[in-house]
Write a protein that holds these residues in place. Sequence first.
Motif, PDB file in Angstrom:
ATOM      1  N   ALA A 208       1.959   8.854  -2.539  1.00  0.00           N
ATOM      2  CA  ALA A 208       2.833   7.761  -2.114  1.00  0.00           C
ATOM      3  C   ALA A 208       3.206   6.844  -3.264  1.00  0.00           C
ATOM      4  CB  ALA A 208       2.157   6.958  -1.009  1.00  0.00           C
ATOM      5  N   LEU A 209       2.485   6.909  -4.358  1.00  0.00           N
ATOM      6  CA  LEU A 209       2.790   6.070  -5.521  1.00  0.00           C
ATOM      7  C   LEU A 209       4.195   6.341  -6.038  1.00  0.00           C
ATOM      8  CD1 LEU A 209       1.581   3.924  -7.391  1.00  0.00           C
ATOM      9  CD2 LEU A 209       0.718   5.778  -8.847  1.00  0.00           C
ATOM     10  N   GLY A 210       4.713   7.527  -5.730  1.00  0.00           N
ATOM     11  CA  GLY A 210       6.082   7.839  -6.120  1.00  0.00           C
ATOM     12  C   GLY A 210       7.106   6.918  -5.470  1.00  0.00           C
ATOM     13  N   PHE A 211       6.725   6.309  -4.337  1.00  0.00           N
ATOM     14  CA  PHE A 211       7.611   5.358  -3.664  1.00  0.00           C
ATOM     15  C   PHE A 211       7.344   3.916  -4.116  1.00  0.00           C
ATOM     16  CE2 PHE A 211       7.283   8.946  -0.709  1.00  0.00           C
ATOM     17  CZ  PHE A 211       8.624   9.220  -0.497  1.00  0.00           C
ATOM     18  N   GLY A 212       6.288   3.734  -4.873  1.00  0.00           N
ATOM     19  CA  GLY A 212       5.961   2.402  -5.356  1.00  0.00           C
ATOM     20  C   GLY A 212       4.518   2.040  -5.049  1.00  0.00           C
ATOM     21  N   PRO A 213       3.956   1.057  -5.772  1.00  0.00           N
ATOM     22  CA  PRO A 213       2.551   0.681  -5.570  1.00  0.00           C
ATOM     23  C   PRO A 213       2.257   0.135  -4.177  1.00  0.00           C
ATOM     24  CG  PRO A 213       3.679  -0.850  -7.045  1.00  0.00           C
ATOM     25  CD  PRO A 213       4.576   0.314  -6.873  1.00  0.00           C
ATOM     26  N   VAL A 214       3.217  -0.560  -3.594  1.00  0.00           N
ATOM     27  CA  VAL A 214       3.001  -1.086  -2.241  1.00  0.00           C
ATOM     28  C   VAL A 214       2.823   0.056  -1.254  1.00  0.00           C
ATOM     29  CG1 VAL A 214       4.028  -2.391  -0.344  1.00  0.00           C
ATOM     30  CG2 VAL A 214       4.203  -3.255  -2.683  1.00  0.00           C
ATOM     31  N   ASP A 215       3.628   1.088  -1.395  1.00  0.00           N
ATOM     32  CA  ASP A 215       3.519   2.241  -0.493  1.00  0.00           C
ATOM     33  C   ASP A 215       2.229   3.005  -0.728  1.00  0.00           C
ATOM     34  OD1 ASP A 215       5.953   2.370   1.182  1.00  0.00           O
ATOM     35  OD2 ASP A 215       6.954   2.374  -0.754  1.00  0.00           O
ATOM     36  N   ALA A 216       1.757   3.044  -1.971  1.00  0.00           N
ATOM     37  CA  ALA A 216       0.476   3.694  -2.245  1.00  0.00           C
ATOM     38  C   ALA A 216      -0.645   2.991  -1.485  1.00  0.00           C
ATOM     39  CB  ALA A 216       0.192   3.683  -3.742  1.00  0.00           C
ATOM     40  N   VAL A 217      -0.631   1.661  -1.520  1.00  0.00           N
ATOM     41  CA  VAL A 217      -1.641   0.889  -0.791  1.00  0.00           C
ATOM     42  C   VAL A 217      -1.479   1.082   0.711  1.00  0.00           C
ATOM     43  CG1 VAL A 217      -2.474  -1.442  -0.274  1.00  0.00           C
ATOM     44  CG2 VAL A 217      -1.871  -0.820  -2.627  1.00  0.00           C
ATOM     45  N   ARG A 218      -0.229   1.104   1.169  1.00  0.00           N
ATOM     46  CA  ARG A 218       0.015   1.268   2.605  1.00  0.00           C
ATOM     47  C   ARG A 218      -0.501   2.610   3.112  1.00  0.00           C
ATOM     48  NH1 ARG A 218       5.270   0.665   2.766  1.00  0.00           N
ATOM     49  NH2 ARG A 218       5.339  -1.485   3.478  1.00  0.00           N
ATOM     50  N   HIS A 219      -0.256   3.668   2.364  1.00  0.00           N
ATOM     51  CA  HIS A 219      -0.703   4.991   2.805  1.00  0.00           C
ATOM     52  C   HIS A 219      -2.230   5.102   2.771  1.00  0.00           C
ATOM     53  CE1 HIS A 219       3.521   6.067   2.536  1.00  0.00           C
ATOM     54  NE2 HIS A 219       3.241   7.210   3.118  1.00  0.00           N
ATOM     55  N   ALA A 220      -2.852   4.536   1.748  1.00  0.00           N
ATOM     56  CA  ALA A 220      -4.319   4.543   1.714  1.00  0.00           C
ATOM     57  C   ALA A 220      -4.871   3.762   2.900  1.00  0.00           C
ATOM     58  CB  ALA A 220      -4.817   3.949   0.403  1.00  0.00           C
ATOM     59  N   GLY A 221      -4.278   2.605   3.177  1.00  0.00           N
ATOM     60  CA  GLY A 221      -4.728   1.801   4.308  1.00  0.00           C
ATOM     61  C   GLY A 221      -4.502   2.499   5.637  1.00  0.00           C
ATOM     62  N   ALA A 222      -3.402   3.259   5.734  1.00  0.00           N
ATOM     63  CA  ALA A 222      -3.113   3.973   6.976  1.00  0.00           C
ATOM     64  C   ALA A 222      -4.157   5.049   7.248  1.00  0.00           C
ATOM     65  CB  ALA A 222      -1.721   4.583   6.910  1.00  0.00           C
ATOM     66  N   VAL A 223      -4.553   5.773   6.195  1.00  0.00           N
ATOM     67  CA  VAL A 223      -5.597   6.789   6.365  1.00  0.00           C
ATOM     68  C   VAL A 223      -6.894   6.134   6.811  1.00  0.00           C
ATOM     69  CG1 VAL A 223      -7.040   8.492   5.174  1.00  0.00           C
ATOM     70  CG2 VAL A 223      -4.583   8.376   4.688  1.00  0.00           C
ATOM     71  N   LEU A 224      -7.276   5.058   6.150  1.00  0.00           N
ATOM     72  CA  LEU A 224      -8.527   4.375   6.496  1.00  0.00           C
ATOM     73  C   LEU A 224      -8.464   3.789   7.903  1.00  0.00           C
ATOM     74  CD1 LEU A 224      -9.288   2.549   3.121  1.00  0.00           C
ATOM     75  CD2 LEU A 224     -10.373   4.620   4.036  1.00  0.00           C
ATOM     76  N   ALA A 225      -7.308   3.270   8.287  1.00  0.00           N
ATOM     77  CA  ALA A 225      -7.166   2.725   9.641  1.00  0.00           C
ATOM     78  C   ALA A 225      -7.329   3.823  10.685  1.00  0.00           C
ATOM     79  CB  ALA A 225      -5.809   2.046   9.791  1.00  0.00           C
ATOM     80  N   GLY A 226      -6.717   4.986  10.412  1.00  0.00           N
ATOM     81  CA  GLY A 226      -6.875   6.103  11.339  1.00  0.00           C
ATOM     82  C   GLY A 226      -8.319   6.522  11.490  1.00  0.00           C
ATOM     83  N   LEU A 227      -9.048   6.536  10.376  1.00  0.00           N
ATOM     84  CA  LEU A 227     -10.462   6.908  10.423  1.00  0.00           C
ATOM     85  C   LEU A 227     -11.290   5.852  11.145  1.00  0.00           C
ATOM     86  CD1 LEU A 227     -11.035   8.385   6.845  1.00  0.00           C
ATOM     87  CD2 LEU A 227     -10.625   9.611   8.997  1.00  0.00           C
ATOM     88  N   LEU A 228     -10.955   4.592  10.958  1.00  0.00           N
ATOM     89  CA  LEU A 228     -11.708   3.522  11.619  1.00  0.00           C
ATOM     90  C   LEU A 228     -11.520   3.574  13.134  1.00  0.00           C
ATOM     91  CD1 LEU A 228     -11.139   0.499   9.202  1.00  0.00           C
ATOM     92  CD2 LEU A 228     -13.296   1.701   9.660  1.00  0.00           C
ATOM     93  N   VAL A 229     -10.295   3.792  13.565  1.00  0.00           N
ATOM     94  CA  VAL A 229     -10.042   3.875  15.011  1.00  0.00           C
ATOM     95  C   VAL A 229     -10.744   5.101  15.610  1.00  0.00           C
ATOM     96  CG1 VAL A 229      -8.256   4.294  16.743  1.00  0.00           C
ATOM     97  CG2 VAL A 229      -7.903   2.564  14.963  1.00  0.00           C
ATOM     98  N   SER A 230     -10.656   6.229  14.918  1.00  0.00           N
ATOM     99  CA  SER A 230     -11.327   7.422  15.431  1.00  0.00           C
ATOM    100  C   SER A 230     -12.840   7.242  15.426  1.00  0.00           C
ATOM    101  CB  SER A 230     -10.931   8.656  14.615  1.00  0.00           C
ATOM    102  OG  SER A 230     -11.419   8.581  13.296  1.00  0.00           O
ATOM    103  N   GLU A 231     -13.358   6.514  14.440  1.00  0.00           N
ATOM    104  CA  GLU A 231     -14.797   6.254  14.396  1.00  0.00           C
ATOM    105  C   GLU A 231     -15.223   5.364  15.564  1.00  0.00           C
ATOM    106  OE1 GLU A 231     -18.796   6.117  13.128  1.00  0.00           O
ATOM    107  OE2 GLU A 231     -17.144   7.483  12.652  1.00  0.00           O
ATOM    108  N   ALA A 232     -14.407   4.361  15.873  1.00  0.00           N
ATOM    109  CA  ALA A 232     -14.722   3.502  17.019  1.00  0.00           C
ATOM    110  C   ALA A 232     -14.717   4.307  18.314  1.00  0.00           C
ATOM    111  CB  ALA A 232     -13.716   2.358  17.095  1.00  0.00           C
ATOM    112  N   LEU A 233     -13.723   5.189  18.462  1.00  0.00           N
ATOM    113  CA  LEU A 233     -13.664   6.038  19.656  1.00  0.00           C
ATOM    114  C   LEU A 233     -14.848   6.988  19.689  1.00  0.00           C
ATOM    115  CD1 LEU A 233     -12.248   7.079  22.165  1.00  0.00           C
ATOM    116  CD2 LEU A 233     -10.827   8.538  20.694  1.00  0.00           C
ATOM    117  N   LEU A 234     -15.207   7.559  18.542  1.00  0.00           N
ATOM    118  CA  LEU A 234     -16.345   8.472  18.469  1.00  0.00           C
ATOM    119  C   LEU A 234     -17.619   7.785  18.933  1.00  0.00           C
ATOM    120  CD1 LEU A 234     -17.749  11.104  17.497  1.00  0.00           C
ATOM    121  CD2 LEU A 234     -17.886  10.039  15.228  1.00  0.00           C
TER     122      LEU A 234
END
Length: 268
Positions: A208-234
């Motif tokens: 995602a860094l190819g779209f810019g540093p903000v998007d790199a952070v956003r994509h990393a945060g999106a992955v972590l958010a998905g894992l956090l929600v799935s962990e809460a459900l688990l």
Amino acid sequence: MSDDPTSPARADLGTGLRFAFGTLTVLPVRVTRWDRDAARVGMACAPLAGLVVGLFAAAAGGLLLAAGAGAALAAVAAVAVPAVLTRGLHLDGLADTADGLGSGKPAADALKIMKRSDIGPFGVVTLLFVLLAQVAAVAALYAQGWAYGALGVVVAAVTARLALTCASRTGVPPARPEGLGAAVAGVLRVRVALALALLVTAAAASVALGFGPVDAVRHAGAVLAGLLVSEALLRHCVRRFGGVTGDVFGALAESAPTTTLVVLTLTP
């Protein structure tokens, strides 16, 4: 791997890949071994299965965009492909888990509800809102450009299978003595699951860094958010049912990408 000296030889990468693709997709891959050691390698390879599913989904959406279809139709295609490539098993697991959790019954009765072939009202409503959220989010991403939408679709698909990798770690018990949950529960060491989670997060940010540093952070945060929600459900499912089942794994595989896609649409 089992400490039993009579157990099969240590599973190699090829065995693990066949387990991952043969279990988590409908691609014509024959599972050659169905044991705990094969499951250990297979669940470590699960994000690779997600990558392939995501690439197929992104290709379907991209082809519709290239043909002149709007972002909404492209999003429908991109969301439909993962369902087709899993025969809808993850969606079915999501619906069954919603019915089990929504029933309010003791664990044994809730598990019986989840094994039924029909889908109850909780399952229907959950499926409806999850699919609507996925289509709306992917459409919003495609509206920012086909490449941006394609990356979001791929990242979401990988995160979906990464959630299953993390749920296969030691300390997570099966709710039943049979089925996929029993086959893969507790097969991965916690540090391996954590390392894979960090690797996927870093890879998403790097691309995602190819779209810019903000998007790199956003994509990393999106992955972590998905894992956090799935962990809460688990954790909720483990408390509620006494462990994981194949249906719970399906619910995780839908909750994680949905969260990831939604987060990707948010402005910083």
